[in-house]
Design an enzyme around this catalytic site. Sequence first.
Site, short mmCIF file in Angstrom:
data_model
loop_
_atom_site.label_atom_id
_atom_site.label_comp_id
_atom_site.label_asym_id
_atom_site.label_seq_id
_atom_site.Cartn_x
_atom_site.Cartn_y
_atom_site.Cartn_z
N LYS A 67 0.82 -1.23 0.00
CA LYS A 67 0.00 0.00 0.00
C LYS A 67 0.85 1.28 0.00
O LYS A 67 0.54 2.23 -0.71
CB LYS A 67 -0.96 0.01 1.19
CG LYS A 67 -2.07 -1.03 1.08
CD LYS A 67 -3.01 -0.95 2.28
CE LYS A 67 -4.02 -2.08 2.26
NZ LYS A 67 -4.97 -2.02 3.38
N ASP A 103 -9.82 2.60 2.92
CA ASP A 103 -9.78 2.02 4.27
C ASP A 103 -10.29 3.03 5.30
O ASP A 103 -10.88 2.65 6.31
CB ASP A 103 -8.33 1.62 4.65
CG ASP A 103 -7.91 0.31 3.99
OD1 ASP A 103 -8.79 -0.49 3.62
OD2 ASP A 103 -6.68 0.10 3.83
P1 NAP Z 1 1.36 -3.30 8.65
O1 NAP Z 1 1.48 -2.02 7.92
O2 NAP Z 1 2.31 -4.42 8.39
O3 NAP Z 1 1.38 -2.95 10.22
C1 NAP Z 1 1.21 -3.95 11.18
C2 NAP Z 1 1.41 -3.39 12.58
O4 NAP Z 1 1.20 -4.48 13.50
C3 NAP Z 1 2.82 -2.87 12.85
O5 NAP Z 1 2.76 -1.86 13.84
C4 NAP Z 1 3.51 -4.12 13.40
O6 NAP Z 1 4.61 -3.86 14.23
C5 NAP Z 1 2.40 -4.69 14.24
N1 NAP Z 1 2.58 -6.12 14.49
C6 NAP Z 1 2.79 -7.09 13.56
N2 NAP Z 1 2.88 -8.29 14.17
C7 NAP Z 1 2.75 -8.05 15.50
C8 NAP Z 1 2.78 -8.89 16.66
N3 NAP Z 1 2.94 -10.21 16.56
N4 NAP Z 1 2.62 -8.31 17.88
C9 NAP Z 1 2.44 -6.98 17.99
N5 NAP Z 1 2.42 -6.13 16.94
C10 NAP Z 1 2.56 -6.67 15.71
O7 NAP Z 1 -0.09 -3.95 8.41
P2 NAP Z 1 -1.47 -3.16 8.17
O8 NAP Z 1 -1.70 -2.98 6.72
O9 NAP Z 1 -1.47 -1.97 9.06
O10 NAP Z 1 -2.54 -4.25 8.66
C11 NAP Z 1 -2.70 -4.55 10.03
C12 NAP Z 1 -3.91 -5.43 10.22
O11 NAP Z 1 -5.10 -4.77 9.82
C13 NAP Z 1 -3.88 -6.74 9.42
O12 NAP Z 1 -4.40 -7.76 10.23
C14 NAP Z 1 -4.81 -6.49 8.27
O13 NAP Z 1 -5.41 -7.68 7.81
C15 NAP Z 1 -5.84 -5.61 8.95
N6 NAP Z 1 -6.57 -4.78 7.98
C16 NAP Z 1 -7.90 -4.99 7.85
C17 NAP Z 1 -8.63 -4.25 6.97
C18 NAP Z 1 -10.11 -4.53 6.84
O14 NAP Z 1 -10.70 -4.10 5.84
N7 NAP Z 1 -10.71 -5.19 7.80
C19 NAP Z 1 -8.02 -3.25 6.19
C20 NAP Z 1 -6.65 -3.02 6.37
C21 NAP Z 1 -5.93 -3.81 7.26
P3 NAP Z 1 6.12 -3.83 13.66
O15 NAP Z 1 6.28 -2.50 12.98
O16 NAP Z 1 6.94 -3.98 14.87
O17 NAP Z 1 6.24 -5.00 12.70
#
Ligand code: NAP
Length: 268
Positions: A67, A103
Site C-alpha cells: 500500500k 480504508d
Molecule cells: P502493517 O502495515 O504491516 O502494520 C502492522 C502493525 O502491526 C505494525 O505496527 C507491526 O509492528 C504490528 N505487528 C505485527 N505483528 C505483531 C505482533 N505479533 N505483535 C504486535 N504487533 C505486531 O499492516 P497493516 O496494513 O497496518 O494491517 C494490520 C492489520 O489490519 C492486518 O491484520 C490487516 O489484515 C488488517 N486490515 C484490515 C482491513 C479490513 O478491511 N478489515 C483493512 C486493512 C488492514 P512492527 O512495525 O513492529 O512489525
Amino acid sequence: MELPGRLVLLGHPVAHSLSPALQTAALLSAGIPLTYETLDVTPARLATVAGLLRDAGAAGNVTVPHKEAFAALCGSRSPVAERVGAVNTFWTEGGALFGDNTDVGGFDAAVRRHFGLPHDHGVVVVLGAGGAAAAVLAAVERWDGARVRIVARTSHRANALASRFARIASVFEHVADAVHDASLVVNATPVGLDGADYPMDPAFLPPGADILDLAYRRGETPWVHACRARGLRAADGLAMLVEQGALAFERWFGAIPDREAMWKAVRG
Ligand code: NAP
C-alpha cells in the site's frame, strides 16, 4: 460508462484475501463484464507491474505489503491517500495512475454500523502503527474532539505515526495505561488472523469500551470472543472489508454496489 482495461488486486501473497469473492459478487450483481484478477507481486516487481497496469488502463485494489510503495508509484493521489501515506484503491486517469484510500471510509462506516455514532470526544486506543493504524487516525481526526493513543511494539514507528497526526495522537508504552478510560479500542495488528493469541489482554479493558478488531477470519477472532465474554460490544474487521470494497467499487464505476451480495459472498 468506460470500463477499466483490467480490474486487479495486488498483494503478496494474495491467496487468502476475501476481496475477490467480494468484488466478484458486486460485479455479477451489477452485470459488469469484468473479472477481478489477483496478482501476486513481489516488492521487487511492483514498479514494473504498476507501469503495465497504467498502460492497460487498469483499476483495482492494493493490499499488504504494497500500500505505501504503490502510493509512491501513482501519478497523483486523493487528499485522503496523501494523509494516510498509502493507497488501497487505484484507477487510470489521463494515462496516469490515480491512488485513493477507502480504508479510511471503510473504518468509519464499520464503527457506525457496529457502535452507532463515532466516538466524539472519546479516547480511541490503536494497537499497531502500520498502514491500517494510519487509516484509523485519518478517520478519527474527523471526529469531534476525539483523541488517539497509539500502542505499538516498535516505538519509532509509533512515534513517527503520532508526529504525522500530532493534533490528536500520543504514544503510550503500556497498554494498561492507554486503555483505562478508552471508549474504543482498535486492533490494527495482524495478531488474531490465525492462532489463538490476543493483541492485548481483555482483562485491562474498562467496562463500556467498544472493541473493533480489524483482523477477520471465519467464526471471528479469538479477541472478539474474549472481549464479548467480558460483556463488551466487539466486532471483527469484516464490515470494514466490505465497506472499503464497496467504496472502491463506487470509485471505479460511479455506481452503488449491491452490498447485500457482497456480505453474502464473504460470510460464505
Ligand atoms: P502493517 O502495515 O504491516 O502494520 C502492522 C502493525 O502491526 C505494525 O505496527 C507491526 O509492528 C504490528 N505487528 C505485527 N505483528 C505483531 C505482533 N505479533 N505483535 C504486535 N504487533 C505486531 O499492516 P497493516 O496494513 O497496518 O494491517 C494490520 C492489520 O489490519 C492486518 O491484520 C490487516 O489484515 C488488517 N486490515 C484490515 C482491513 C479490513 O478491511 N478489515 C483493512 C486493512 C488492514 P512492527 O512495525 O513492529 O512489525
